[in-house]
Design an enzyme around this catalytic site. Sequence first.
Site, PDB file in Angstrom:
ATOM      1  N   TYR A 116       0.875  -1.181   0.000  1.00 61.43           N
ATOM      2  CA  TYR A 116       0.000   0.000   0.000  1.00 61.43           C
ATOM      3  C   TYR A 116       0.906   1.223   0.000  1.00 61.43           C
ATOM      4  O   TYR A 116       1.892   1.263   0.726  1.00 61.43           O
ATOM      5  CB  TYR A 116      -0.883   0.020   1.258  1.00 61.43           C
ATOM      6  N   GLU A 204      -2.858   7.646  -4.309  1.00 61.04           N
ATOM      7  CA  GLU A 204      -2.806   6.351  -3.633  1.00 61.04           C
ATOM      8  C   GLU A 204      -2.611   5.240  -4.657  1.00 61.04           C
ATOM      9  O   GLU A 204      -3.278   5.226  -5.688  1.00 61.04           O
ATOM     10  CB  GLU A 204      -4.123   6.138  -2.880  1.00 61.04           C
TER      11      GLU A 204
END
Length: 394
Positions: A116, A204
């Site tokens: 992530y 992201e």
Amino acid sequence: MKIHEFQSKELLKEYGISATHGIIVDSKEQILKAVSKISNSRGDIQYLIKAQVHAGGRGKAGGVKFANNGKEAVGIAEKMLGMRLITPQTGAKGKLVRKILIHEAVKTEDIKREFYTAITLDRKQSKNVLIVSAEGGVEIEQVAAENPDKIVKLTIHPGLGLRDFQIRQIARALSLNKEQAKKAAQIFRALLKLYLEKDASIVEINPLVLTSQGELIALDAKVNFDDNGLVKHPEIAELRDEEEDDPVEVEAGKYHLNFIKLEGNVGCMVNGAGLAMATMDLIKQQGGEPANFLDVGGGANVETVKNGFRIILADPNVKVVLINIFGGIVRCDRIAHGIIEAVKELELTVPVVVRLEGTNAVEAKELLANSDVQIISADKLSDATAKVIEQLRV
Ligand code: GDP
Ligand code: MN
């Protein structure tokens, strides 16, 4: 402003970050063409079909699907296009899938690790932060809730950017070897550049994967932008997909009204954000629920009042409208004219409570009193909100 995954990935590409790309499709006719184009370029491949909606959590909700051959891909794509996708981020009504992305999937056995990574603003520190986790993929919310220590958050120095020691820290947290760390550093620096140059509010990549070939590739991407920065980036503003936004908010934007839809039943039209918030607080304190936030701005005129009315009344939940205008530069008598015109034109079916204070308030009240429109006039703000509550009880 939000954009789609496929648009976010185009941006990543512009900044030199590898991502999976595919063909975007918005009609059934295009599906077959897209699938055969992908299969022409390679023989034995797996396809990935992804719903393009402005919401995450698609994987678990059936918005990301694999197909083992072209025929299967076409079948899945046809089903996905036009479905309502309900994810934890869409609300119960879900989102209509109007576009899908079809591409060749990175083979599951080629994916060694899923990370992530994100850059966003930490409001508490007033600084940007880089967030990474070795536990990327679809369960990141769960990781954040249950194992927050598995998520590393580094403050980005506003002048110096990402420092070498921070890159080393990330490499350790993600257990990257030297070569991988070098590639990761490039990606993080490029991501920061994108974030700053385009006035993003978040970038992201989840997941950023490490392949068996040692490559780092973005399989998913999300970039949101600070609306106030869009004037500087017409190329970004162009990416807006109005079909994904709340239609009423889109319309309000056209009239330069600052409108946010809420869940209550008291429609509010106020000038100035501070007064608007105070008005909403008072309504709530007295037991009501605002249906919206609407700041008509300092230069409110007849047109703004009319458009504001139209937008408030488009919401079937609205049972009462409260107009609260403080005349500073704005003259209350002008607003009163606007209210009278709007009420006549729009044939209101709900009561309207009006509080006008400040410049020419006396004239305004006279105008309203002498007009033949049904308006409940109020003196003070507390009087206005009390009258609103009274009307809700009728
Ligand atoms: P999200 O659920 O909305 O975040 O959608 P993603 O694009 O992240 O897809 C969900 C999951 O599908 C990812 O976390 C990956 O594990 C997986 N995935 C996405 N793209 C690929 C791909 O090309 N190959 C493989 N094998 N898995 C993928
Ligand atoms: Mn994802």
